[in-house]
Design an enzyme around this catalytic site. Structure first.
Site, PDB file in Angstrom:
ATOM      1  N   HIS A 118     -17.273  33.527 -31.300  1.00 19.76           N
ATOM      2  CA  HIS A 118     -17.388  34.851 -30.693  1.00 19.76           C
ATOM      3  C   HIS A 118     -16.375  34.955 -29.561  1.00 19.76           C
ATOM      4  CE1 HIS A 118     -19.380  38.630 -29.507  1.00 19.76           C
ATOM      5  NE2 HIS A 118     -19.051  38.254 -28.283  1.00 19.76           N
ATOM      6  N   CYS A 119     -15.487  35.948 -29.652  1.00 19.58           N
ATOM      7  CA  CYS A 119     -14.445  36.154 -28.646  1.00 19.58           C
ATOM      8  C   CYS A 119     -14.933  37.200 -27.654  1.00 19.58           C
ATOM      9  CB  CYS A 119     -13.145  36.606 -29.308  1.00 19.58           C
ATOM     10  SG  CYS A 119     -11.815  36.967 -28.146  1.00 19.58           S
ATOM     11  N   PHE A 120     -15.128  36.800 -26.409  1.00 18.65           N
ATOM     12  CA  PHE A 120     -15.620  37.735 -25.393  1.00 18.65           C
ATOM     13  C   PHE A 120     -14.540  38.711 -24.953  1.00 18.65           C
ATOM     14  CE2 PHE A 120     -18.692  34.274 -25.048  1.00 18.65           C
ATOM     15  CZ  PHE A 120     -19.878  34.980 -25.002  1.00 18.65           C
TER      16      PHE A 120
ATOM     17  N   GLY B  63     -14.933  41.222 -27.509  1.00 21.63           N
ATOM     18  CA  GLY B  63     -16.307  41.679 -27.665  1.00 21.63           C
ATOM     19  C   GLY B  63     -16.760  41.663 -29.103  1.00 21.63           C
TER      20      GLY B  63
END
Length: 263
Positions: free
Chosen positions: A110-112, A115
């Site tokens: 998951h790439c913050f 998002g």
């Protein structure tokens, strides 16, 4: 969980702010300083070449950034029961993301900063986003170093000149020898350098996993993957029109056979 969801909102806003600040500095500070060069009257002036290259890198970085967000990984309805009980999904290539609250196919991480989850449909756009963001940041750092070198008459011929620039500039800023705008550019130099190196490391690590046919989630869980030719693994992510994707932001065009195999 609340902190992760907050980070999922703050991180994209941080990236967009950095992009906006970089664009403003390039447009209103670096390019005007290049136009003052007497050679700027030629057709291929330094300012024109610099502006065209920066726009190319920025357009590809932001274009792939948008595609990573829009082209979300597949949501597997067959694993919805697993999301409710927090049980593992049947296939090792799937994973339930607590932040996105869905199960994605060939989940990588998951790439913050986007998002969104990185998986089967947006992996190529994520790799290109990291690549062009790294190039845009490092190129902006080079342009900023040239600007600071001309404004403050500082020579960067010595290898340690860049490392000693920040502490020296801070002391000169409080003494009034360095203006606030110049100090801001110096701080941005180190920020561009850090982001550029981080994105370059992400890109290289991701390419290595792609060549091995493995995702970061599988690597973290210790899931063994079957050996396949690296060319097939590369084509599965980048598709047949990989060269066009390097020049123009476009959706992932992975092979249909790989998608059916993963399903």
């Amino acid at each position: 969980m609340l902190a992760l969801r907050l980070l999922n909102v703050v991180a994209p806003a941080y990236f967009l702010c950095i992009s906006l600040v970089t664009f403003v500095l390039q447009l209103f500070l670096f390019l005007p300083s290049m136009r003052e060069d007497p050679a700027a009257a030629r057709l291929f002036s330094p300012a024109l070449l610099h502006g065209a290259l920066f726009l190319f890198l920025s357009a590809n970085a932001l274009g792939n950034y948008v595609l990573v967000i829009q082209n979300s990984p597949d949501d597997l309805g067959a694993c919805q029961g697993a999301s409710a009980t927090m049980a593992p999904c049947p296939s090792p290539s799937t994973h339930f993301c607590r932040v996105c609250a869905r199960v994605t196919l060939r989940h990588d991480h998951h790439c913050f900063f986007t998002g969104n989850c990185i998986g089967s449909r947006n992996m190529r756009n994520f790799v290109l986003f990291c690549l062009y963001t790294s190039l845009a940041c490092l190129y902006s750092m080079v342009a900023g170093v040239a600007y600071i070198s001309a404004v403050l008459s500082i020579s960067f011929a010595h290898p340690l000149a860049f490392l000693t620039l920040l502490p020296t500039s801070i002391s000169q800023f409080f003494s009034g020898a360095v203006l606030g705008s110049e100090m801001f550019v110096i701080l941005m130099l180190y920020l561009w350098f850090a982001i550029g190196l981080a994105c370059a490391g992400f890109c290289c690590h991701q390419l290595l996993l792609i060549l091995r046919g493995q995702t970061r989630h599988q690597l973290r869980k210790g899931v063994a993957v079957r050996a396949r030719p690296w060319r097939k693994n590369l084509q599965e992510v980048f598709g047949k029109r990989w060269l066009l994707g390097l020049l123009v932001p476009m959706f992932n065009v992975g092979s249909e056979s790989s998608k059916l195999q993963d399903k």
